[in-house]
Design a protein around this motif. Structure first.
Motif, short mmCIF file in Angstrom:
data_model
loop_
_atom_site.label_atom_id
_atom_site.label_comp_id
_atom_site.label_asym_id
_atom_site.label_seq_id
_atom_site.Cartn_x
_atom_site.Cartn_y
_atom_site.Cartn_z
N SER A 148 0.82 -1.21 0.00
CA SER A 148 0.00 0.00 0.00
C SER A 148 0.86 1.26 0.00
O SER A 148 0.48 2.26 -0.63
N LEU A 149 2.00 1.26 0.70
CA LEU A 149 2.86 2.45 0.70
C LEU A 149 3.38 2.76 -0.71
O LEU A 149 3.26 3.91 -1.17
N PRO A 150 3.98 1.80 -1.43
CA PRO A 150 4.39 2.09 -2.81
C PRO A 150 3.23 2.49 -3.71
O PRO A 150 3.41 3.33 -4.61
N LEU A 151 2.06 1.90 -3.50
CA LEU A 151 0.91 2.28 -4.32
C LEU A 151 0.54 3.74 -4.11
O LEU A 151 0.19 4.45 -5.05
N MET A 152 0.59 4.20 -2.86
CA MET A 152 0.31 5.61 -2.58
C MET A 152 1.33 6.51 -3.26
O MET A 152 0.98 7.53 -3.87
N VAL A 153 2.61 6.13 -3.15
CA VAL A 153 3.67 6.92 -3.80
C VAL A 153 3.45 6.96 -5.31
O VAL A 153 3.58 8.02 -5.95
N ALA A 154 3.10 5.83 -5.88
CA ALA A 154 2.92 5.75 -7.33
C ALA A 154 1.73 6.60 -7.80
O ALA A 154 1.81 7.28 -8.82
N MET A 155 0.61 6.57 -7.05
CA MET A 155 -0.56 7.34 -7.46
C MET A 155 -0.28 8.84 -7.39
O MET A 155 -0.64 9.59 -8.30
N VAL A 156 0.35 9.30 -6.32
CA VAL A 156 0.70 10.72 -6.22
C VAL A 156 1.66 11.10 -7.35
O VAL A 156 1.52 12.17 -7.96
N SER A 157 2.61 10.23 -7.64
CA SER A 157 3.58 10.51 -8.71
C SER A 157 2.89 10.57 -10.07
O SER A 157 3.23 11.42 -10.90
N LEU A 158 1.93 9.69 -10.30
CA LEU A 158 1.21 9.70 -11.57
C LEU A 158 0.45 11.00 -11.77
O LEU A 158 0.46 11.58 -12.87
#
Length: 612
Positions: free
Chosen positions: A74-84
């Motif tokens: 979930s932490l990498p997914l949050m980082v990825a969504m904000v980055s996208l």
């Protein structure tokens, strides 16, 4: 005709090639610093010297708001969504600047490049974190052995690859400019790498989410609801990523045939919304569109009214979402059938809905010229995308091995269909023989300098039947304005057309008549500034002069070099194509690996589906 004051000639002198070496060094140094910092964090965590991440992960594991997904996912997914979202904002800002202002004075002088760079790096960093955060015993059977004692989730590996592929587009873009000159178009090969890597990273994120769910295994009501919301957001992000390819059409300066727009809309809608509905659940297709409209519409508002740049229109996708919901209500247990039927209906009924929407919301509305071919391409694209969506859903459900006997054949066939229809869509001609004389009927000073109204008398009818567009387009004049002016010409007779409002013919504006009819794309310059960097002379307004129409690309992309051997273009294009195939096949491999991995606690009987 009103007399006008003669202004000093404006000379375009911004660099037209690659970045200067000092800017390359600065950008490379920044990327190196970020990479070293990321690797230092990963190494410290893996060796147990950094305890902060472990404490953060433990806190997240106890929070049901993360949908019961293991914190290392979930932490990498949050980082990825904000980055996208950051990269999306930067991309639309950058496209707006190129349309309104023209080429960069340098890559570091363009403020839009920074959110793109940090956003794409964030996607790659999220993948690295997903590979580094879980311990050996936390990764499920779909994990990939990276080193002794280090197994990484397949979704993390895929996310790292997608982000790295997108980042690779940055240095390759500079190489491309050095060889071929700046390509002021969204669909430059290296630009497509940036967009494609970011958009397809959502497939990797979906695999990572499923791996995190399997490790988390929380079934309380709050976790289930949060998991649904998270899935809808990822599906909406997938719709956004698949829609960025349409950006030039959103602004109204498309450089390819109009039939490509319904094809791209149908493909994006079918793939994303079928995945949303069948993977997430009832209502998810509509929820994904709502997420798309909020985020994508929000970016248009920030780039347009807030920053004062150009407005980008937004396809609605609402009818397409309702189509998918209705079809899935009948065959939810048969993903391939849902994909094919949804793609067919989106290519026809969805085409009609978006046709109506373009009449009120888009700068260049769809016309009867594209009806037959547009519906055909949209339907074929929708069906192919529906098959790919069905395969992805079956993979995420871990039903792929027992439902489809030859998934590689279906996967490869759908890709071949998409490649074929896209190739057909971009193939255009510029027939010789069309000429027109310009008669200035009004000449005055406007807020952007000299403006005229004019009539254009053609030597033959410029279109055969309905045109896709017959406009005056002026762009890249935006040093003191938004920098884009597009207006359809009004027909007086089959060979006489005229403007309906003043058009700018001063400063750095590039003003032309554009004709798109069937497979023909032609343009005639009305006014072009002198360009010292390109050694191109000015093309002034010439009252009464007859000028010939030629290939649109030579005017729209004045920066492209015309002395590059054809074989070099072919080789460079094949290199980009090879990189793209590696990404697509890698994603297919990752989904298949996850689908074939045994699921703890699930017997073979439970994995057997009822049909396709």
């Amino acid at each position: 005709m009103q007399a006008t004051r003669i202004l000093p000639a404006v000379v375009e002198d911004r660099p037209a090639g690659a970045a200067s070496l000092d800017q390359v060094a600065i950008a490379s140094g920044l990327a190196m610093v970020l990479t070293v910092a990321l690797l230092a964090i990963v190494l410290a965590h893996r060796t147990g010297r950094l305890k902060a991440l472990d404490r953060l992960l433990r806190r997240m594991d106890g929070a049901p708001l993360f949908g019961g997904v293991a914190s290392w996912a979930s932490l990498p997914l949050m980082v990825a969504m904000v980055s996208l979202i950051t990269a999306l904002f930067g991309m639309y800002w950058d496209i707006s600047l190129h349309i309104g202002v023209g080429r960069d004075e340098g890559p570091l002088a363009n403020p839009a490049h920074y959110p793109i760079l940090f956003g794409l790096f964030g996607i790659s960093a999220a993948g690295v974190l997903a590979c580094a955060l879980p311990r050996e015993d936390q990764v499920g059977p779909s994990g990939v052995q990276l080193a002794p004692g280090w197994r990484a989730p397949a979704g993390g590996v895929l996310l790292t690859g997608a982000g790295s592929y997108a980042l690779l587009g940055f240095p390759l873009d500079d190489v491309w400019h050095r060889i071929f000159g700046q390509d002021v178009t969204l669909w430059g090969p290296t630009h497509l790498m940036l967009i494609g890597g970011a958009g397809l990273s959502l497939v990797a994120m979906a695999v990572l989410l499923e791996e995190g769910r399997a490790a988390g295994r929380r079934t309380d009501r709050v976790s289930v609801r949060a998991s649904y919301v998270l899935g809808c957001c990822l599906a909406g992000g997938l719709l956004i990523g698949m829609s960025v390819f349409q950006a030039e059409y959103d602004f109204g300066v498309e450089q390819f045939r109009l039939v490509m727009q319904p094809l791209m809309i149908a493909t994006a809608a079918t793939f994303s919304l079928v995945v949303a509905r069948l993977w997430v659940g009832r209502g998810a297709a509509v929820a994904a569109v709502v997420f798309y409209l909020v985020v994508r519409g929000g970016v248009s508002v920030v780039v347009g009214p807030v920053l004062g740049e150009l407005w980008a229109s937004v396809p609605l996708y609402l009818v397409e979402a309702l189509i998918v919901e209705a079809v899935a209500a009948r065959w939810a247990d048969r993903p391939l059938r849902v994909g094919v039927v949804s793609g067919t209906l989106i290519g026809t009924v969805g085409f009609a809905a978006e046709y109506a929407w373009t009449q009120v919301a888009f700068t260049l509305a769809w016309t009867p010229d594209i009806l037959v071919e547009g519906v055909l391409l949209a339907t074929l694209g929708g069906v192919a995308a529906g098959l790919l969506a069905g395969l992805l859903v079956l993979g995420l459900r871990r039903e792929l091995p027992v439902v489809v006997r030859r998934p590689r054949l279906v996967f490869g066939g759908a890709l071949v269909v998409l490649a074929t229809i896209v190739t057909n869509g971009v193939l255009a001609m510029a027939p010789s023989g069309l000429e027109a004389s310009t008669t200035v009927v009004a000449d005055e000073q406007g807020p952007d300098g000299r403006e005229i109204q004019a009539e254009f008398r053609f030597n033959e009818p410029p279109v055969d039947g309905a045109e896709a567009w017959l406009t005056v387009t002026a762009w890249q004049g935006g040093r003191d304005s938004a920098g884009l002016h597009v207006q359809p010409l009004q027909e007086v007779s089959p060979t006489l057309w005229r403007t309906t409002e003043p058009i700018p013919v001063d400063g750095t504006w590039k003003t032309m008549v554009r004709v798109h009819d069937g497979r023909s794309l032609r343009a005639m310059p009305i006014y072009l500034p002198e360009d010292s960097a390109l050694d191109e002379p000015a093309v002034p307004v010439a009252d009464g002069e007859v000028r010939a129409f030629g290939e649109e690309k030579l005017i729209l992309q004045r920066e492209l070099k015309d002395d590059v051997p054809g074989w070099l273009w072919t080789v460079a294009g094949l290199v980009v194509l090879a990189c793209s195939l590696v990404l697509v096949l890698g994603l297919g491999w990752g989904v298949s690996r996850y689908a074939r991995a045994p699921e703890p606690g699930v017997t073979a009987e439970r994995r057997t589906p009822v049909g396709v």
